[in-house]
Design a protein around this motif. Structure first.
Motif, PDB file in Angstrom:
ATOM      1  N   GLY A  27      82.699 -36.471   6.962  1.00  0.00           N
ATOM      2  CA  GLY A  27      82.386 -35.117   6.507  1.00  0.00           C
ATOM      3  C   GLY A  27      82.863 -34.014   7.417  1.00  0.00           C
ATOM      4  O   GLY A  27      82.549 -32.837   7.178  1.00  0.00           O
ATOM      5  N   ALA A  28      83.638 -34.343   8.454  1.00  0.00           N
ATOM      6  CA  ALA A  28      84.130 -33.312   9.380  1.00  0.00           C
ATOM      7  C   ALA A  28      84.969 -32.278   8.631  1.00  0.00           C
ATOM      8  O   ALA A  28      85.669 -32.598   7.668  1.00  0.00           O
ATOM      9  N   GLU A  29      84.916 -31.046   9.109  1.00  0.00           N
ATOM     10  CA  GLU A  29      85.676 -29.961   8.484  1.00  0.00           C
ATOM     11  C   GLU A  29      86.967 -29.655   9.238  1.00  0.00           C
ATOM     12  O   GLU A  29      87.569 -28.591   9.064  1.00  0.00           O
ATOM     13  N   GLY A  30      87.362 -30.580  10.078  1.00  0.00           N
ATOM     14  CA  GLY A  30      88.579 -30.413  10.851  1.00  0.00           C
ATOM     15  C   GLY A  30      88.502 -31.259  12.101  1.00  0.00           C
ATOM     16  O   GLY A  30      87.604 -32.091  12.265  1.00  0.00           O
ATOM     17  N   ALA A  31      89.448 -31.041  13.005  1.00  0.00           N
ATOM     18  CA  ALA A  31      89.512 -31.817  14.239  1.00  0.00           C
ATOM     19  C   ALA A  31      88.627 -31.198  15.319  1.00  0.00           C
ATOM     20  O   ALA A  31      88.414 -29.982  15.348  1.00  0.00           O
ATOM     21  N   ASP A  32      88.124 -32.046  16.208  1.00  0.00           N
ATOM     22  CA  ASP A  32      87.341 -31.539  17.343  1.00  0.00           C
ATOM     23  C   ASP A  32      88.177 -30.602  18.205  1.00  0.00           C
ATOM     24  O   ASP A  32      87.689 -29.576  18.686  1.00  0.00           O
ATOM     25  N   VAL A  33      89.442 -30.986  18.412  1.00  0.00           N
ATOM     26  CA  VAL A  33      90.355 -30.185  19.242  1.00  0.00           C
ATOM     27  C   VAL A  33      91.680 -30.070  18.509  1.00  0.00           C
ATOM     28  O   VAL A  33      92.216 -31.076  18.026  1.00  0.00           O
ATOM     29  N   VAL A  34      92.199 -28.849  18.399  1.00  0.00           N
ATOM     30  CA  VAL A  34      93.531 -28.631  17.843  1.00  0.00           C
ATOM     31  C   VAL A  34      94.382 -27.971  18.921  1.00  0.00           C
ATOM     32  O   VAL A  34      94.037 -26.895  19.428  1.00  0.00           O
ATOM     33  N   VAL A  35      95.470 -28.624  19.276  1.00  0.00           N
ATOM     34  CA  VAL A  35      96.385 -28.107  20.290  1.00  0.00           C
ATOM     35  C   VAL A  35      97.581 -27.477  19.587  1.00  0.00           C
ATOM     36  O   VAL A  35      98.301 -28.161  18.845  1.00  0.00           O
ATOM     37  N   GLU A  36      97.788 -26.193  19.808  1.00  0.00           N
ATOM     38  CA  GLU A  36      98.929 -25.482  19.236  1.00  0.00           C
ATOM     39  C   GLU A  36     100.034 -25.463  20.294  1.00  0.00           C
ATOM     40  O   GLU A  36      99.896 -24.806  21.331  1.00  0.00           O
ATOM     41  N   ALA A  37     101.111 -26.212  20.027  1.00  0.00           N
ATOM     42  CA  ALA A  37     102.182 -26.362  21.017  1.00  0.00           C
ATOM     43  C   ALA A  37     103.485 -25.725  20.550  1.00  0.00           C
ATOM     44  O   ALA A  37     104.566 -26.132  20.966  1.00  0.00           O
ATOM     45  N   VAL A  38     103.373 -24.727  19.679  1.00  0.00           N
ATOM     46  CA  VAL A  38     104.544 -24.019  19.171  1.00  0.00           C
ATOM     47  C   VAL A  38     104.621 -22.615  19.766  1.00  0.00           C
ATOM     48  O   VAL A  38     105.672 -22.168  20.223  1.00  0.00           O
ATOM     49  N   GLY A  39     103.498 -21.900  19.724  1.00  0.00           N
ATOM     50  CA  GLY A  39     103.478 -20.550  20.262  1.00  0.00           C
ATOM     51  C   GLY A  39     103.847 -19.502  19.239  1.00  0.00           C
ATOM     52  O   GLY A  39     104.547 -18.534  19.553  1.00  0.00           O
ATOM     53  N   ARG A  40     103.368 -19.666  18.002  1.00  0.00           N
ATOM     54  CA  ARG A  40     103.634 -18.691  16.948  1.00  0.00           C
ATOM     55  C   ARG A  40     102.329 -18.311  16.255  1.00  0.00           C
ATOM     56  O   ARG A  40     101.421 -19.145  16.117  1.00  0.00           O
ATOM     57  N   PRO A  41     102.211 -17.073  15.768  1.00  0.00           N
ATOM     58  CA  PRO A  41     100.963 -16.635  15.122  1.00  0.00           C
ATOM     59  C   PRO A  41     100.572 -17.498  13.931  1.00  0.00           C
ATOM     60  O   PRO A  41      99.391 -17.808  13.741  1.00  0.00           O
ATOM     61  N   GLU A  42     101.555 -17.904  13.119  1.00  0.00           N
ATOM     62  CA  GLU A  42     101.205 -18.651  11.913  1.00  0.00           C
ATOM     63  C   GLU A  42     100.685 -20.056  12.242  1.00  0.00           C
ATOM     64  O   GLU A  42      99.772 -20.564  11.572  1.00  0.00           O
ATOM     65  N   THR A  43     101.236 -20.682  13.280  1.00  0.00           N
ATOM     66  CA  THR A  43     100.739 -22.011  13.646  1.00  0.00           C
ATOM     67  C   THR A  43      99.418 -21.903  14.402  1.00  0.00           C
ATOM     68  O   THR A  43      98.564 -22.787  14.301  1.00  0.00           O
ATOM     69  N   TRP A  44      99.212 -20.806  15.133  1.00  0.00           N
ATOM     70  CA  TRP A  44      97.911 -20.593  15.779  1.00  0.00           C
ATOM     71  C   TRP A  44      96.826 -20.405  14.723  1.00  0.00           C
ATOM     72  O   TRP A  44      95.723 -20.921  14.848  1.00  0.00           O
ATOM     73  N   GLU A  45      97.156 -19.686  13.642  1.00  0.00           N
ATOM     74  CA  GLU A  45      96.185 -19.503  12.561  1.00  0.00           C
ATOM     75  C   GLU A  45      95.875 -20.839  11.887  1.00  0.00           C
ATOM     76  O   GLU A  45      94.725 -21.125  11.539  1.00  0.00           O
ATOM     77  N   GLN A  46      96.887 -21.678  11.717  1.00  0.00           N
ATOM     78  CA  GLN A  46      96.639 -23.016  11.188  1.00  0.00           C
ATOM     79  C   GLN A  46      95.686 -23.781  12.105  1.00  0.00           C
ATOM     80  O   GLN A  46      94.747 -24.442  11.632  1.00  0.00           O
ATOM     81  N   ALA A  47      95.907 -23.679  13.397  1.00  0.00           N
ATOM     82  CA  ALA A  47      95.032 -24.372  14.350  1.00  0.00           C
ATOM     83  C   ALA A  47      93.601 -23.862  14.247  1.00  0.00           C
ATOM     84  O   ALA A  47      92.638 -24.640  14.304  1.00  0.00           O
ATOM     85  N   PHE A  48      93.446 -22.561  14.085  1.00  0.00           N
ATOM     86  CA  PHE A  48      92.114 -21.967  13.981  1.00  0.00           C
ATOM     87  C   PHE A  48      91.333 -22.563  12.818  1.00  0.00           C
ATOM     88  O   PHE A  48      90.160 -22.934  12.955  1.00  0.00           O
ATOM     89  N   TYR A  49      91.986 -22.677  11.671  1.00  0.00           N
ATOM     90  CA  TYR A  49      91.279 -23.150  10.482  1.00  0.00           C
ATOM     91  C   TYR A  49      91.272 -24.674  10.357  1.00  0.00           C
ATOM     92  O   TYR A  49      90.549 -25.214   9.517  1.00  0.00           O
ATOM     93  N   ALA A  50      92.043 -25.362  11.189  1.00  0.00           N
ATOM     94  CA  ALA A  50      92.093 -26.827  11.110  1.00  0.00           C
ATOM     95  C   ALA A  50      91.093 -27.497  12.045  1.00  0.00           C
ATOM     96  O   ALA A  50      90.991 -28.711  12.075  1.00  0.00           O
ATOM     97  N   ARG A  51      90.307 -26.716  12.785  1.00  0.00           N
ATOM     98  CA  ARG A  51      89.321 -27.307  13.701  1.00  0.00           C
ATOM     99  C   ARG A  51      87.978 -27.430  12.992  1.00  0.00           C
ATOM    100  O   ARG A  51      87.654 -26.685  12.068  1.00  0.00           O
ATOM    101  N   ASP A  52      87.191 -28.358  13.471  1.00  0.00           N
ATOM    102  CA  ASP A  52      85.856 -28.558  12.929  1.00  0.00           C
ATOM    103  C   ASP A  52      84.939 -27.423  13.383  1.00  0.00           C
ATOM    104  O   ASP A  52      85.270 -26.651  14.304  1.00  0.00           O
ATOM    105  N   LEU A  53      83.780 -27.310  12.771  1.00  0.00           N
ATOM    106  CA  LEU A  53      82.786 -26.362  13.241  1.00  0.00           C
ATOM    107  C   LEU A  53      82.475 -26.668  14.708  1.00  0.00           C
ATOM    108  O   LEU A  53      82.305 -27.831  15.081  1.00  0.00           O
ATOM    109  N   ALA A  54      82.413 -25.629  15.512  1.00  0.00           N
ATOM    110  CA  ALA A  54      82.206 -25.749  16.959  1.00  0.00           C
ATOM    111  C   ALA A  54      83.356 -26.465  17.642  1.00  0.00           C
ATOM    112  O   ALA A  54      83.221 -26.928  18.774  1.00  0.00           O
TER     113      ALA A  54
END
Length: 376
Positions: free
Chosen positions: A255-282
């Motif tokens: 039932g997780a809503e995403g990953a515990d940790v999302v590492v953004e290794a590109v350095g672009r706003p659109e991929t950072w936004e993906q990382a933001f919404y791809a993480r689990d609560l907390a």
């Protein structure tokens, strides 16, 4: 004074040149290092393109390992004959970060005081700006002694030198900054050298689910080889939805809503936004990809920042302490538990740096390169 061959970028966008430079004998607090290997990093290309600053000419190279040849007055941490991995900056030990026991955030790091210079031609005597305070596409370089970390001398220089930047940045982003531990779910967006290292670090830390995200299927296959349990081609699939689906189906994270940790290794706003919404609560987002100065944080509703909780972090150099992390990681490499050799795509000569830069652009028919490594 020592005259050696070195790779220099004289002006913005111009091809690099192999020239002769002057390297001073070490002064107080400095060390002269005979370079054995140095990785070709995207940051070196950024220097050549004027993407860091315009302090040309640059002495390029910074992911290096070698042997200390001489030390200056007052140096006690290393001695001639020591095999070392070089790091960006020597910590001061006195600033507010150092005195509160967090030297990885030192606010007054330093490099060698003396300058290396061009040795020949009409601009002989011109001071060089060493990349990240190192300048290791050279037969010898001068650094602050605190930039040298002793490691196992039996280790392969071409492999362990990569701890000096990209591999340490990715490993540290996962372990030090992101706090990945056994049973964690992790997503890594961007599978270049830094992203691959974040995958390897997550596996090393015992993560249960490790999701690699990229637009290149060849890189995703390489990520599998690094230990990724799942891959997502974000050119073909919504990465946020895919990460959520994979994590929710995990036996450890039902039932997780995403990953515990999302590492953004590109350095672009659109991929950072993906990382933001791809993480689990907390969950935790770690930005380790390097953005350009014109990029801005996406316009995300503040209620989403508040409502999801967790942490939004940036990771500079993987929040590493070279004296703690380099020897430990080299020991794990020597034990066969961390495959640093997998990051070395090819070994090249000191005159091949420009060709290595060209391979970084990739494209059809060009195999992905994690690292070309100059071996001297």
């Amino acid at each position: 004074m020592h005259q050696v061959k070195a790779v220099v970028a004289r002006s913005k966008g111009a091809p690099v040149e192999l020239v002769t430079i002057n390297v001073p004998d070490p002064g107080p607090g400095e060390a002269l290092v005979q370079v054995q290997a140095c990785g070709v990093c995207h940051t070196d290309l950024h220097y050549r393109e004027g993407g860091i600053n315009d302090d040309f000419p640059f002495l390029l190279g910074h992911e290096a390992a070698g042997v200390v040849e001489a030390v200056g007055e007052g140096v006690t941490e290393v001695a001639p004959g020591d095999f070392v991995v070089l790091n960006w900056r020597a910590v001061c030990g006195e600033c507010r970060a150092c005195t509160r026991g967090e030297p990885q955030y030192c606010f007054a790091t330093h490099n060698a005081t003396q300058k290396m210079t061009l040795a020949e031609g009409p601009d002989a005597g011109t001071e060089l700006s060493p990349a990240l305070g190192i300048g290791a596409f050279a037969e010898k370089t001068l650094v602050a002694a605190g930039q040298c970390t002793k490691v196992d001398p039996e280790a392969r220089p071409a492999a362990v030198g990569l701890l000096g930047c990209g591999v340490m940045a990715g490993l540290g982003a996962a372990i030090n900054t992101g706090g990945v531990t056994r049973g964690s779910s992790v997503a890594v967006i961007g599978c270049g050298g830094v992203g691959m290292a974040a995958i390897a670090g997550s596996v090393l830390a015992g993560a249960d689910t490790v999701i690699a995200v990229d637009v290149d299927d060849r890189k995703l296959e390489m990520a599998r080889g690094m230990g990724a349990t799942h891959t997502v081609n974000s050119r073909e699939t919504d990465p946020v939805a895919a990460i959520k689906e994979i994590c929710a189906a995990s036996l450890l994270h039902p039932g997780a809503e995403g990953a515990d940790v999302v590492v953004e290794a590109v350095g672009r706003p659109e991929t950072w936004e993906q990382a933001f919404y791809a993480r689990d609560l907390a969950g935790t987002v770690v930005l380790v990809g390097v953005p350009t100065p014109d990029m801005e944080v996406p316009r995300i509703p503040l209620i989403d920042v508040f409502g999801r909780g967790g942490a939004l972090k940036s990771s500079w150099y993987g929040d590493c302490l070279p004296g703690r992390d380099f020897p430990m990681l080299v020991d794990l490499y020597r034990q066969g538990r961390l495959d640093l050799d997998a990051f070395v795509t090819e070994e090249v000569g000191i005159g091949d740096v420009e060709a290595a830069f060209e391979k970084m652009h990739g494209g059809p028919g060009v195999e992905p390169v994690l690292r070309s490594v100059v071996v001297l």
